[in-house]
Motif scaffolding. Structure first.
Motif, PDB file in Angstrom:
ATOM      1  N   UNK A   1       0.846  -1.192   0.000  1.00 35.80           N
ATOM      2  CA  UNK A   1       0.000   0.000   0.000  1.00 35.80           C
ATOM      3  C   UNK A   1       0.885   1.246   0.000  1.00 35.80           C
ATOM      4  N   UNK A   2       0.505   2.186  -0.831  1.00 33.62           N
ATOM      5  CA  UNK A   2       1.316   3.404  -0.996  1.00 33.62           C
ATOM      6  C   UNK A   2       0.489   4.598  -0.524  1.00 33.62           C
ATOM      7  N   UNK A   3       1.053   5.382   0.376  1.00 37.88           N
ATOM      8  CA  UNK A   3       0.322   6.545   0.898  1.00 37.88           C
ATOM      9  C   UNK A   3       1.223   7.764   0.803  1.00 37.88           C
ATOM     10  N   UNK A   4       0.757   8.799   0.120  1.00 40.98           N
ATOM     11  CA  UNK A   4       1.526  10.039   0.035  1.00 40.98           C
ATOM     12  C   UNK A   4       0.817  11.151   0.812  1.00 40.98           C
ATOM     13  N   UNK A   5       1.598  11.836   1.652  1.00 43.23           N
ATOM     14  CA  UNK A   5       1.100  13.059   2.293  1.00 43.23           C
ATOM     15  C   UNK A   5       1.265  14.183   1.279  1.00 43.23           C
ATOM     16  N   UNK A   6       0.180  14.779   0.886  1.00 44.77           N
ATOM     17  CA  UNK A   6       0.237  15.800  -0.167  1.00 44.77           C
ATOM     18  C   UNK A   6       0.707  17.118   0.444  1.00 44.77           C
ATOM     19  N   UNK A   7       1.741  17.730  -0.157  1.00 46.70           N
ATOM     20  CA  UNK A   7       2.215  19.004   0.394  1.00 46.70           C
ATOM     21  C   UNK A   7       1.214  20.133   0.147  1.00 46.70           C
ATOM     22  N   UNK A   8       1.257  21.141   1.023  1.00 45.31           N
ATOM     23  CA  UNK A   8       0.306  22.243   0.865  1.00 45.31           C
ATOM     24  C   UNK A   8       0.992  23.593   0.802  1.00 45.31           C
ATOM     25  N   UNK A   9       2.333  23.618   0.872  1.00 40.67           N
ATOM     26  CA  UNK A   9       3.043  24.899   0.779  1.00 40.67           C
ATOM     27  C   UNK A   9       3.318  25.228  -0.687  1.00 40.67           C
ATOM     28  N   UNK A  10       3.212  26.487  -1.015  1.00 39.61           N
ATOM     29  CA  UNK A  10       3.459  26.941  -2.386  1.00 39.61           C
ATOM     30  C   UNK A  10       4.822  27.618  -2.424  1.00 39.61           C
ATOM     31  N   UNK A  11       5.593  27.365  -3.478  1.00 39.64           N
ATOM     32  CA  UNK A  11       6.846  28.100  -3.667  1.00 39.64           C
ATOM     33  C   UNK A  11       8.084  27.366  -3.212  1.00 39.64           C
ATOM     34  N   UNK A  12       7.928  26.161  -2.693  1.00 40.52           N
ATOM     35  CA  UNK A  12       9.118  25.402  -2.289  1.00 40.52           C
ATOM     36  C   UNK A  12       8.754  24.340  -1.284  1.00 40.52           C
ATOM     37  N   UNK A  13       9.644  23.363  -1.127  1.00 38.50           N
ATOM     38  CA  UNK A  13       9.374  22.282  -0.177  1.00 38.50           C
ATOM     39  C   UNK A  13       9.331  22.839   1.243  1.00 38.50           C
ATOM     40  N   UNK A  14       8.469  22.278   2.063  1.00 36.84           N
ATOM     41  CA  UNK A  14       8.326  22.732   3.444  1.00 36.84           C
ATOM     42  C   UNK A  14       7.951  21.556   4.317  1.00 36.84           C
ATOM     43  N   UNK A  15       8.426  21.578   5.567  1.00 41.07           N
ATOM     44  CA  UNK A  15       8.017  20.555   6.525  1.00 41.07           C
ATOM     45  C   UNK A  15       6.618  20.827   7.071  1.00 41.07           C
ATOM     46  N   UNK A  16       6.116  22.030   6.819  1.00 40.60           N
ATOM     47  CA  UNK A  16       4.842  22.437   7.427  1.00 40.60           C
ATOM     48  C   UNK A  16       3.661  21.933   6.607  1.00 40.60           C
ATOM     49  N   UNK A  17       2.622  21.535   7.318  1.00 44.30           N
ATOM     50  CA  UNK A  17       1.370  21.143   6.678  1.00 44.30           C
ATOM     51  C   UNK A  17       0.328  22.197   7.008  1.00 44.30           C
ATOM     52  N   UNK A  18      -0.095  22.930   5.992  1.00 41.90           N
ATOM     53  CA  UNK A  18      -1.158  23.912   6.212  1.00 41.90           C
ATOM     54  C   UNK A  18      -2.533  23.283   6.037  1.00 41.90           C
ATOM     55  N   UNK A  19      -2.593  22.263   5.215  1.00 46.11           N
ATOM     56  CA  UNK A  19      -3.860  21.620   4.845  1.00 46.11           C
ATOM     57  C   UNK A  19      -3.632  20.113   4.814  1.00 46.11           C
ATOM     58  N   UNK A  20      -4.688  19.328   5.030  1.00 49.56           N
ATOM     59  CA  UNK A  20      -4.543  17.874   5.108  1.00 49.56           C
ATOM     60  C   UNK A  20      -5.130  17.171   3.889  1.00 49.56           C
TER      61      UNK A  20
END
Ligand SMILES: [Zn+2]
Ligand SMILES: [Zn+2]
Length: 254
Positions: A1-20
């Motif tokens: 099973x493959x699960x990706x956490x979709x990033x929510x920051x715009x403009x570059x990679x970020x450790x922060x999750x603004x949206x789920x």
């Protein structure tokens, strides 16, 4: 099973999750906070099933955009699964022709934008090779965590909740359980706010984890960006051997 956490920051990679949002096997989404921003668009078009944990904006913010983005004037459309309470909220507060066109009504009158399905706690839904079972959590509104299973693996998503018991009792003995995505929103010093807002701190997370009594991967998500450093420091201090901080953009294979 493959699960990706979709990033929510715009403009570059970020450790922060603004949206789920997480995407399972490229075709099932759990929550739609940032689903409608996923690029390339073809990736959105592959999502056939969207399961909503609850109605808060960080979990549904881009649902209207997603449904527009993947619309094709045929009988094919995504299926959106949510509890009756969440559907009530979506109809009254989102698809009300003021915030967004009433896609539920339009789907009855014209070629559909979505197919709505009601979820019931404890009742399994089968989509392709996956079985997805919602379990009620303890949040400020009706909220569900999910057990996602295929023939070899089971993974649980547990976010937006206070301490709870039901889901742990249901997943604890599952022999295929490999991982739990579990929330920790606020640092321990904001325990008062976590309790008012219906969330966990690292301390509360560690107590929840003891209820599971299983040595599976613990991936912590839903860390409030305003408190990211404090929460991750406190999580690391727990010294839980299987704990890792969820990384937006990362694909987890189980
Ligand atoms: Zn949330
Ligand atoms: Zn919430």
């Amino acid at each position: 099973m493959k699960i990706q956490l979709i990033p929510s920051a715009v403009g570059g990679a970020s450790d922060l999750q603004f949206l789920m949002t997480c995407v399972v096997n490229d075709c099932v989404a759990i929550d739609a906070g940032c689903l409608g921003y996923l690029a390339p668009l073809e990736r959105q078009r592959r999502i056939e099933h969207v399961f909503l944990s609850h109605s808060h904006a960080d979990h549904i913010a881009s649902l209207p955009l997603f449904l527009d983005n993947v619309y094709k004037p045929t009988s094919e459309c995504p299926t959106v699964y949510a509890s009756p309470a969440v559907w009530d909220c979506l109809r009254q507060d989102v698809f009300n022709d003021r915030i967004w066109p009433d896609l539920v009504r339009l789907s009855r009158e014209e070629t559909p934008f979505l197919r709505p399905v009601f979820l019931e706690s404890g009742k399994t839904v089968t989509v392709g090779s996956l079985r997805i079972t919602p379990y009620a959590l303890q949040h400020v509104v009706a909220t569900m965590g999910f057990l996602i299973e295929d023939d070899r693996t089971a993974v649980a998503t547990v976010w937006d909740t206070l301490p709870t018991d039901g889901i742990w009792e249901h997943i604890r003995d599952n022999p295929r359980l490999r991982a739990v995505f579990l929330e920790a929103s606020f640092p321990n010093s904001f325990d008062w706010l976590a309790r008012k807002a219906g969330h966990l701190t690292p301390e509360l997370l560690s107590r929840e984890w003891r209820k599971l009594r299983r040595d599976v991967a613990l991936i912590v998500v839903h860390i409030k960006p305003a408190f990211y450093d404090a929460v991750t420091d406190e999580l690391e201090a727990l010294n839980l051997p299987t704990l890792q901080i969820g990384q937006p953009g990362k694909t987890y294979e189980f």
